[in-house]
Write an enzyme that holds these catalytic residues in place. Structure first.
Site, PDB file in Angstrom:
ATOM      1  NE  ARG A 202      -2.508  -2.524   2.873  1.00 28.33           N
ATOM      2  CZ  ARG A 202      -2.603  -2.733   4.179  1.00 28.33           C
ATOM      3  NH1 ARG A 202      -3.031  -1.770   4.968  1.00 28.33           N
ATOM      4  NH2 ARG A 202      -2.281  -3.892   4.699  1.00 28.33           N
TER       5      ARG A 202
ATOM      6  CD  GLU B  18      -2.414  -5.638  14.138  1.00 31.62           C
ATOM      7  OE1 GLU B  18      -2.364  -5.048  13.056  1.00 31.62           O
ATOM      8  OE2 GLU B  18      -3.323  -5.468  14.973  1.00 31.62           O
TER       9      GLU B  18
END
Ligand code: PRP
Ligand code: HPA
Length: 181
Positions: A67, A104
């Site tokens: 992204r 994460e």
């Protein structure tokens, strides 16, 4: 910036349980799909690469897979410099420099070319959408420094403060992390 904050507040989707239980995923897809919102976040990110006179203080914008690529190219155009795609492992031809890191959700590795692009002594602005645990940015900083580059600042759209990424990025000076929304 106020414009970036407003754009992100208006267009971000928060999705509980993605990509795994316990994670609340901030999905910026609708932000990037809106022309005015995209311009606001790109301008916000680019501000981190300018001095008080408005001139670029970096030589290259590094966008983080995937992204960060959407944003890095636009930021580079605004600053009048080029962009480097910092890739997930296995995408670039050899020789590469590689740095592994924890996400994460899971682990991954980033790579940059070890030949063909001069990085020694070049001033870099790292750009990404979200700062979460800081693992991705930390790996990118280490990788670019190994190539001899000078990481001036990191510019992200959104910081997920609860995940403590900033505390992990102690290799960057205060003010080294710019958040636009
Ligand atoms: C996301 C996001 C950041 C990173 C943030 O990318 O775009 O790059 O995770 O997390 P961190 O601070 O905990 O490292 P992801 O690796 O999911 O890849 P993608 O952009 O290809 O979807
Ligand atoms: N949103 C987008 N990217 C992310 C997130 C998130 O909540 N967490 C880690 N990367």
């Amino acid at each position: 910036t106020d414009a970036a904050r407003a754009a992100v507040a208006a267009h971000t989707r928060h999705v509980a349980g993605f990509p795994e239980p316990g994670v609340v995923f901030a999905d910026l897809t609708p932000v990037f799909a809106d022309g005015a919102a995209l311009a606001a976040v790109i301008d916000g990110l680019a501000a981190a690469g300018r001095g008080p006179d408005g001139a670029a203080t970096v030589d290259l914008v590094a966008g983080l897979d995937a992204r960060g690529f959407l944003l890095g190219s636009g930021v580079a155009l605004r600053l009048g410099v080029g962009t480097l795609a910092v890739r997930k492992a296995g995408k670039l031809p050899p020789p590469v420099l590689r740095e592994e890191y924890q996400l994460e959700y899971g682990s991954a590795a980033l790579e940059i070319p070890a030949e063909g692009i001069a990085l020694e002594g070049r001033r870099i602005l790292i750009v990404d959408d979200v700062l979460a645990t800081g693992g991705t940015v930390s790996a990118a900083v280490a990788l670019l420094r190994r190539a001899g580059a000078i990481v001036e600042r990191v510019s992200v759209v959104l910081e997920l403060e609860a995940l403590g990424g900033r505390a992990r990025l102690q290799e960057l000076p205060a003010g080294g992390i710019a958040v636009s929304a």
